[in-house]
Design a protein around this motif. Sequence first.
Motif, mmCIF file in Angstrom:
data_model
loop_
_atom_site.group_PDB
_atom_site.id
_atom_site.type_symbol
_atom_site.label_atom_id
_atom_site.label_comp_id
_atom_site.label_asym_id
_atom_site.label_seq_id
_atom_site.Cartn_x
_atom_site.Cartn_y
_atom_site.Cartn_z
ATOM 1 N N SER A 1 0.599 -1.202 -0.151
ATOM 2 C CA SER A 1 -0.174 0.051 0.045
ATOM 3 C C SER A 1 0.874 1.296 -0.125
ATOM 4 C CB SER A 1 -0.849 -0.060 1.228
ATOM 5 O OG SER A 1 -0.340 -0.122 2.366
ATOM 6 N N ARG B 1 -0.921 4.649 0.416
ATOM 7 C CA ARG B 1 -1.542 5.598 0.845
ATOM 8 C C ARG B 1 -1.339 6.281 1.839
ATOM 9 N NH1 ARG B 1 -5.297 5.155 4.999
ATOM 10 N NH2 ARG B 1 -5.061 3.192 6.037
ATOM 11 N N VAL C 1 -0.954 1.456 7.136
ATOM 12 C CA VAL C 1 -0.605 0.748 8.192
ATOM 13 C C VAL C 1 0.744 -0.308 7.733
ATOM 14 C CG1 VAL C 1 -2.732 0.816 9.660
ATOM 15 C CG2 VAL C 1 -2.211 -1.230 8.335
ATOM 16 N N GLU D 1 -6.114 -5.731 1.817
ATOM 17 C CA GLU D 1 -7.527 -5.800 0.996
ATOM 18 C C GLU D 1 -8.134 -4.328 0.717
ATOM 19 O OE1 GLU D 1 -9.629 -9.356 1.235
ATOM 20 O OE2 GLU D 1 -11.561 -8.374 1.489
ATOM 21 N N TYR D 2 -8.303 -4.002 -0.754
ATOM 22 C CA TYR D 2 -8.847 -3.002 -1.246
ATOM 23 C C TYR D 2 -9.854 -3.414 -1.972
ATOM 24 C CZ TYR D 2 -5.518 0.593 0.248
ATOM 25 O OH TYR D 2 -4.387 1.626 1.086
ATOM 26 N N ASN D 3 -11.187 -3.194 -1.703
ATOM 27 C CA ASN D 3 -12.403 -3.786 -2.676
ATOM 28 C C ASN D 3 -12.210 -5.160 -3.144
ATOM 29 O OD1 ASN D 3 -13.705 -1.234 -2.446
ATOM 30 N ND2 ASN D 3 -12.383 -0.125 -3.923
ATOM 31 N N TYR E 1 -3.794 -8.543 5.473
ATOM 32 C CA TYR E 1 -4.874 -8.325 6.546
ATOM 33 C C TYR E 1 -6.225 -7.462 5.652
ATOM 34 C CZ TYR E 1 -1.895 -3.888 5.621
ATOM 35 O OH TYR E 1 -1.300 -2.810 4.998
ATOM 36 N N SER F 1 -10.618 -7.091 6.662
ATOM 37 C CA SER F 1 -11.754 -7.346 7.805
ATOM 38 C C SER F 1 -11.909 -8.958 7.731
ATOM 39 C CB SER F 1 -12.934 -6.771 7.238
ATOM 40 O OG SER F 1 -13.198 -7.286 5.912
#
Length: 182
Positions: free
Chosen positions: A14, A16, A20, A82-84, A112, A114
């Motif tokens: 990631s 952004r 994290v 996980e993005y979408n 990682y 939900s």
Amino acid sequence: MAQDKLNIGIILGSTRQGRVSPQVGEWVKGIADKRGDANYEIVDITEYKLPFLGEGTGDEPGLQAWNQKLASLDGFVFIVQEYNHSITGALKNALDSARDVWYNKAAGIVSYGSTGGARAAEHLRGICGELKIADVRTHPTLSLFTDFVNFSEFKPAELHLQNVNTMLEEVVTWSGALKTVR
Ligand SMILES: Cc1cc2nc3c(=O)[nH]c(=O)nc-3n(C[C@H](O)[C@H](O)[C@H](O)COP(=O)(O)O)c2cc1C
């Protein structure tokens, strides 16, 4: 770096603001460094300022540096969020921004989300097949609900330690084996 050891890159998926992934990557690196069985390093996609595939000239220094970095590595641990229900666009672009320097190397996935980032990780496995990356079976899955405080402060449950070590063992073993076919 010790010359006789394999070089394993821990790739942060990631990019952004407020991500994290550095916390998760550093945690994996801390476990990995204690093993002493390879040279482990964090590889942060943001540092390469990769153009979106097809939109640059192809001569960008970052694109060349990205390919050189991958060429120097024998294996990977992808830190996947996980993005979408999939991997990030940034990681997909980074995967697309190199080709044969991925080939015949091994990778582990730490994800990682939900549901532990499982859906994103399974998408990444399909991509690994096309890039001739041998993705190992053991896959630590971290929950946004139980391994993070307020979804932002990483506090991994103790139970993940064994899984991370097993994954690393598999990555090092397969990376060594695949070095002989490159
Ligand atoms: C655009 C976007 C889409 C997301 N989609 C999902 C999703 O489908 N499933 C999930 O479990 N988490 C999802 N999340 C939550 C992220 O997994 C969570 O914010 C995680 O911390 C992102 O990783 P990062 O902080 O390293 O960027 C999404 C987050 C973003 C920003």
